[in-house]
Design a protein around this motif. Structure first.
Motif, PDB file in Angstrom:
ATOM      1  N   ALA A 175       0.830  -1.204   0.000  1.00  0.00           N
ATOM      2  CA  ALA A 175       0.000   0.000   0.000  1.00  0.00           C
ATOM      3  C   ALA A 175       0.867   1.258   0.000  1.00  0.00           C
ATOM      4  CB  ALA A 175      -0.914  -0.006   1.219  1.00  0.00           C
ATOM      5  N   ARG A 176       1.824   1.283   0.904  1.00  0.00           N
ATOM      6  CA  ARG A 176       2.683   2.460   0.990  1.00  0.00           C
ATOM      7  C   ARG A 176       3.521   2.619  -0.283  1.00  0.00           C
ATOM      8  NH1 ARG A 176       2.459   0.869   6.387  1.00  0.00           N
ATOM      9  NH2 ARG A 176       4.135  -0.648   6.145  1.00  0.00           N
ATOM     10  N   LEU A 177       4.083   1.527  -0.756  1.00  0.00           N
ATOM     11  CA  LEU A 177       4.926   1.612  -1.952  1.00  0.00           C
ATOM     12  C   LEU A 177       4.115   2.060  -3.160  1.00  0.00           C
ATOM     13  CD1 LEU A 177       7.088  -1.632  -1.566  1.00  0.00           C
ATOM     14  CD2 LEU A 177       7.818   0.744  -1.239  1.00  0.00           C
ATOM     15  N   THR A 178       2.965   1.451  -3.327  1.00  0.00           N
ATOM     16  CA  THR A 178       2.152   1.768  -4.500  1.00  0.00           C
ATOM     17  C   THR A 178       1.701   3.225  -4.476  1.00  0.00           C
ATOM     18  OG1 THR A 178       1.391  -0.505  -4.791  1.00  0.00           O
ATOM     19  CG2 THR A 178       0.004   1.248  -5.688  1.00  0.00           C
ATOM     20  N   CYS A 179       1.204   3.666  -3.345  1.00  0.00           N
ATOM     21  CA  CYS A 179       0.764   5.060  -3.272  1.00  0.00           C
ATOM     22  C   CYS A 179       1.918   6.016  -3.536  1.00  0.00           C
ATOM     23  CB  CYS A 179       0.155   5.348  -1.900  1.00  0.00           C
ATOM     24  SG  CYS A 179      -1.490   4.636  -1.719  1.00  0.00           S
ATOM     25  N   ALA A 180       3.100   5.607  -3.170  1.00  0.00           N
ATOM     26  CA  ALA A 180       4.247   6.494  -3.349  1.00  0.00           C
ATOM     27  C   ALA A 180       4.814   6.449  -4.762  1.00  0.00           C
ATOM     28  CB  ALA A 180       5.339   6.138  -2.341  1.00  0.00           C
ATOM     29  N   GLU A 219     -14.494  -0.119  -1.124  1.00  0.00           N
ATOM     30  CA  GLU A 219     -14.799   1.254  -1.540  1.00  0.00           C
ATOM     31  C   GLU A 219     -13.835   2.228  -0.855  1.00  0.00           C
ATOM     32  OE1 GLU A 219     -16.323   3.868  -3.817  1.00  0.00           O
ATOM     33  OE2 GLU A 219     -17.347   1.917  -3.801  1.00  0.00           O
ATOM     34  N   GLU A 220     -13.630   2.002   0.428  1.00  0.00           N
ATOM     35  CA  GLU A 220     -12.675   2.835   1.170  1.00  0.00           C
ATOM     36  C   GLU A 220     -11.274   2.726   0.582  1.00  0.00           C
ATOM     37  OE1 GLU A 220     -12.612   3.427   5.598  1.00  0.00           O
ATOM     38  OE2 GLU A 220     -13.836   1.608   5.498  1.00  0.00           O
ATOM     39  N   MET A 221     -10.910   1.488   0.273  1.00  0.00           N
ATOM     40  CA  MET A 221      -9.584   1.256  -0.287  1.00  0.00           C
ATOM     41  C   MET A 221      -9.409   2.051  -1.564  1.00  0.00           C
ATOM     42  SD  MET A 221      -9.360  -2.880   0.260  1.00  0.00           S
ATOM     43  CE  MET A 221      -8.532  -2.991  -1.326  1.00  0.00           C
ATOM     44  N   ASN A 222     -10.424   2.002  -2.389  1.00  0.00           N
ATOM     45  CA  ASN A 222     -10.347   2.676  -3.673  1.00  0.00           C
ATOM     46  C   ASN A 222     -10.133   4.178  -3.502  1.00  0.00           C
ATOM     47  OD1 ASN A 222     -10.490   2.511  -6.548  1.00  0.00           O
ATOM     48  ND2 ASN A 222     -12.461   3.559  -6.415  1.00  0.00           N
ATOM     49  N   LEU A 223     -10.864   4.758  -2.558  1.00  0.00           N
ATOM     50  CA  LEU A 223     -10.717   6.192  -2.313  1.00  0.00           C
ATOM     51  C   LEU A 223      -9.297   6.520  -1.846  1.00  0.00           C
ATOM     52  CD1 LEU A 223     -14.169   6.966  -0.649  1.00  0.00           C
ATOM     53  CD2 LEU A 223     -13.394   7.505  -2.975  1.00  0.00           C
ATOM     54  N   GLU A 273      -0.961   5.666   4.031  1.00  0.00           N
ATOM     55  CA  GLU A 273      -1.283   5.301   5.407  1.00  0.00           C
ATOM     56  C   GLU A 273      -2.729   4.857   5.529  1.00  0.00           C
ATOM     57  OE1 GLU A 273       0.723   4.761   7.808  1.00  0.00           O
ATOM     58  OE2 GLU A 273       2.332   5.324   6.426  1.00  0.00           O
ATOM     59  N   LYS A 274      -3.594   5.615   4.884  1.00  0.00           N
ATOM     60  CA  LYS A 274      -5.016   5.282   4.937  1.00  0.00           C
ATOM     61  C   LYS A 274      -5.262   3.921   4.279  1.00  0.00           C
ATOM     62  CE  LYS A 274      -9.510   5.956   5.255  1.00  0.00           C
ATOM     63  NZ  LYS A 274     -10.179   5.722   6.541  1.00  0.00           N
ATOM     64  N   LEU A 275      -4.682   3.754   3.100  1.00  0.00           N
ATOM     65  CA  LEU A 275      -4.872   2.495   2.383  1.00  0.00           C
ATOM     66  C   LEU A 275      -4.366   1.334   3.230  1.00  0.00           C
ATOM     67  CD1 LEU A 275      -5.695   0.918  -0.056  1.00  0.00           C
ATOM     68  CD2 LEU A 275      -3.529   1.504  -1.157  1.00  0.00           C
ATOM     69  N   SER A 276      -3.230   1.544   3.842  1.00  0.00           N
ATOM     70  CA  SER A 276      -2.656   0.511   4.690  1.00  0.00           C
ATOM     71  C   SER A 276      -3.604   0.170   5.836  1.00  0.00           C
ATOM     72  CB  SER A 276      -1.316   1.003   5.235  1.00  0.00           C
ATOM     73  OG  SER A 276      -0.855   0.127   6.226  1.00  0.00           O
ATOM     74  N   GLU A 277      -4.183   1.216   6.404  1.00  0.00           N
ATOM     75  CA  GLU A 277      -5.081   1.005   7.542  1.00  0.00           C
ATOM     76  C   GLU A 277      -6.333   0.219   7.108  1.00  0.00           C
ATOM     77  OE1 GLU A 277      -8.649   1.746   9.599  1.00  0.00           O
ATOM     78  OE2 GLU A 277      -8.140   3.240   8.081  1.00  0.00           O
ATOM     79  N   VAL A 278      -6.885   0.603   5.984  1.00  0.00           N
ATOM     80  CA  VAL A 278      -8.099  -0.080   5.521  1.00  0.00           C
ATOM     81  C   VAL A 278      -7.789  -1.534   5.159  1.00  0.00           C
ATOM     82  CG1 VAL A 278      -9.948  -0.079   3.834  1.00  0.00           C
ATOM     83  CG2 VAL A 278      -8.998   2.080   4.628  1.00  0.00           C
ATOM     84  N   LEU A 279      -6.670  -1.736   4.491  1.00  0.00           N
ATOM     85  CA  LEU A 279      -6.292  -3.101   4.132  1.00  0.00           C
ATOM     86  C   LEU A 279      -6.121  -3.952   5.378  1.00  0.00           C
ATOM     87  CD1 LEU A 279      -3.786  -2.665   1.177  1.00  0.00           C
ATOM     88  CD2 LEU A 279      -5.815  -4.104   1.206  1.00  0.00           C
TER      89      LEU A 279
END
Lengths: 232, 232
Positions: free
Chosen positions: A112-117, A199-203, A211-217
């Motif tokens: 999640a962190r790598l991809t978002c970055a 849905e949350e993940m997508n947002l 961080e958010k994506l990581s948390e939702v995952l």
DNA sequence: ATCAGGGTTGTGGTATGCAGAATACAGTTT
DNA sequence: AAACTGTATTCTGCATACCACAACCCTGAT
């Protein structure tokens, strides 16, 4: 490290662009994929012995490539080999599932962190697109297709991290629990919950909020254990 | 899931306690381990083709188990198989190493928290003991033995987590970079730095301070990339 | 130099045989 | 009837032989 061949090609590299390499699939690979699918789809139930004779015959393959495929499956953790007894489809205990999910969670959070970055906008857009497709499949209550796309989304997020070791290891662990994961998620409310999390993940992904994506995952995978528990 | 056989044994289970199961090692396994060691120790350099004929002959083994072992190595990521060309020992780019180290870092950090939380005192004491042994080897500047014990300590920390999926995946990735990791660490100051970090790790472990251990392991693995960079 | 043939090597796969372990199936004993 | 024992059968683990075919190597011709 790159290909340093300096040949002058009759055909320019440009012209050969969209051409996809012809892939010679060895029988070993074919059998391997076939068996893996059969295990994941439950056609080979846990505990089943893979009898070289009959199985090879039914696949129309001699013992050699079949045995090679079985060894590979063993190294992937999908079957167990008992010397002089043969291979049996591995049975996962609840603890096994929990352990695997713990590791998957960690891996996906890293991804999640790598991809978002680092991922390209195109990659992210593609994942978002998969998500939209998945929503339609949910609306249609098409469980099988939904499930496959769901897996693909998780895989795509990891792939977009650009870390191939991560991708490979994730794939391996994912394969182990695909089966049990499919059987779970049968109750409507659980399914709805999973969709909401996606849905949350997508947002978060579109916002590149690692961080958010990581948390939702993390939440998503924590709940996965509950979702599949009675499918073990 | 445990053995539910209800046989009445002539010999009580008690009496059969300390008896270690006799382990029949198949040739497949023997060859697999041998080849893996040869790759890790550099006897088979990256890019080397594994020629079934000669290699099989030198190991005193027929093509059958050899080929099975090669497929397994491929699935472990240590060799690459090019259809109709054979298997070559995989060469890792710097990015590959970095990727693997990133994943290893994440895995070991997960293990750190799990181990500090759940491991038995005996397990922790054993790791601490390994650490003391390692210090002596450092004092003797016995690089090979130090290295092996070092790897073993990391593996032991992960194993003590009690998560077998984690253990297996960690082992697999560790194997891929063992070679390059051994070549690195050659300069005295780097070596000293690594030892200092291990000292910190040991203290955190004895205090069962998962966060601290995780943090030190993170630093340790971050620096590992620098330590091995010129060994690629 | 490039290209086209032709021999060589080595892989991918099949078939087969065989020793030995596991299993199943008796028959025997208590 | 239950437990034990010996035997037959099945199946794995491994070796060997063999073949098709792709890849490689070399040479000669353009």
């Amino acid at each position: 490290m790159a290909d340093s061949g300096k040949k002058n090609w009759a055909v320019s590299d440009e012209a050969m662009d969209g051409v996809q390499r012809i892939t010679r699939v060895t029988l070993h690979d074919a059998v391997l994929n076939q068996l893996r699918d059969m295990i994941i789809e439950g056609k080979l139930a846990p505990g089943t012995r893979i009898n070289e004779g009959p199985v090879g015959a039914s696949l129309g393959v001699s013992r050699t490539p079949l045995r090679e495929a079985i060894k590979t499956l063993a190294s992937e953790g999908l079957v167990e080999i008992l010397p002089a007894k043969g291979a049996i489809v591995r049975r996962f205990s609840e603890k096994d599932i929990r352990d695997i999910l713990d590791v998957l969670k960690t891996l996906e959070q890293l991804a999640a962190r790598l991809t978002c970055a680092h991922a390209s906008d195109a990659e992210i857009a593609e994942i978002a697109d998969l998500h939209q497709q998945m929503l339609r499949l949910y609306a249609d209550r098409n469980r099988l297709a939904y499930f496959k796309l769901n897996q693909e989304i998780h895989a795509a997020i990891v792939r977009a991290s650009g870390n191939s070791a991560l991708t490979q290891v994730h794939e391996q662990l994912q394969a182990r629990i695909k089966r049990v994961r499919f059987i779970g998620n049968e109750l409507p409310e659980r399914w709805a919950g999973a969709v909401a999390e996606h849905e949350e993940m997508n947002l978060a992904l579109l916002a590149r909020d690692g961080e958010k994506l990581s948390e939702v995952l993390g939440r998503h995978l924590d709940k996965t254990l509950d979702r599949v528990r009675d499918a073990i």
